[in-house]
Design a protein around this motif. Sequence first.
Motif, PDB file in Angstrom:
ATOM      1  N   TRP A  26       8.184  76.150  -4.192  1.00 39.13           N
ATOM      2  CA  TRP A  26       8.109  75.086  -5.189  1.00 39.13           C
ATOM      3  C   TRP A  26       8.519  73.748  -4.569  1.00 39.13           C
ATOM      4  O   TRP A  26       9.493  73.660  -3.826  1.00 39.13           O
ATOM      5  N   TYR A  27       7.750  72.738  -4.923  1.00 35.11           N
ATOM      6  CA  TYR A  27       8.063  71.353  -4.604  1.00 35.11           C
ATOM      7  C   TYR A  27       8.171  70.601  -5.925  1.00 35.11           C
ATOM      8  O   TYR A  27       7.715  71.078  -6.966  1.00 35.11           O
ATOM      9  N   ARG A  69       7.110  63.657  -2.889  1.00 37.38           N
ATOM     10  CA  ARG A  69       7.238  65.074  -3.185  1.00 37.38           C
ATOM     11  C   ARG A  69       8.247  65.705  -2.220  1.00 37.38           C
ATOM     12  O   ARG A  69       8.243  65.419  -1.023  1.00 37.38           O
ATOM     13  N   TYR A 110       5.533  71.626  -8.510  1.00 30.65           N
ATOM     14  CA  TYR A 110       4.280  72.142  -7.979  1.00 30.65           C
ATOM     15  C   TYR A 110       4.527  73.449  -7.218  1.00 30.65           C
ATOM     16  O   TYR A 110       5.427  73.526  -6.377  1.00 30.65           O
ATOM     17  N   ASN A 136       3.423  75.981  -4.357  1.00 27.88           N
ATOM     18  CA  ASN A 136       2.790  75.817  -3.051  1.00 27.88           C
ATOM     19  C   ASN A 136       2.723  77.154  -2.342  1.00 27.88           C
ATOM     20  O   ASN A 136       3.647  77.974  -2.442  1.00 27.88           O
ATOM     21  N   ASP A 193      -2.317  74.537   3.412  1.00 30.35           N
ATOM     22  CA  ASP A 193      -1.500  74.478   2.210  1.00 30.35           C
ATOM     23  C   ASP A 193      -2.377  74.528   0.969  1.00 30.35           C
ATOM     24  O   ASP A 193      -3.440  73.898   0.919  1.00 30.35           O
ATOM     25  N   TYR A 194      -1.894  75.236  -0.038  1.00 33.74           N
ATOM     26  CA  TYR A 194      -2.541  75.266  -1.347  1.00 33.74           C
ATOM     27  C   TYR A 194      -1.524  74.810  -2.380  1.00 33.74           C
ATOM     28  O   TYR A 194      -0.329  75.097  -2.259  1.00 33.74           O
ATOM     29  N   TRP A 195      -2.048  74.133  -3.414  1.00 29.04           N
ATOM     30  CA  TRP A 195      -1.177  73.567  -4.449  1.00 29.04           C
ATOM     31  C   TRP A 195      -1.661  73.922  -5.844  1.00 29.04           C
ATOM     32  O   TRP A 195      -2.874  73.980  -6.089  1.00 29.04           O
TER      33      TRP A 195
END
Length: 116
Positions: free
Chosen positions: A36-37, A45, A94, A96, A104-106
């Motif tokens: 998590w971000y 971020r 977000y 991640n 990277d996927y968000w």
Amino acid sequence: QVQLVESGGGLVQPGGSLRLLCAASGNIYRIYRMGWYRQAPGKSRELVARSAPDGSADYADSVKGRFTISRDNAKKTVHLQMNSLKPEDTAVYYCNSDTLSGIDYWGQGTQVTVSS
């Protein structure tokens, strides 16, 4: 491709708790770390917590002792239990995931607001 969907955000009073959930779908075999971000208004971020496949985790100093990340490798889900929330925790959170090749996927983000 990996798709990430978050849920569980909302409004909570200071000192309260929330639990965020992120579910992954698609090419989930590619996933390495999940975490998590967050991004607060006017700020960049930042990493909140991240979990590796072996269960080890990293936390931002600001959330240590208050937040706990947990991961289900079979279901490819990751939770973030947030306790003792503070107004400064207010942000869009977000989900991640990354791969060993560095992709990277968000997720789309979920709003967490801590206010009385």
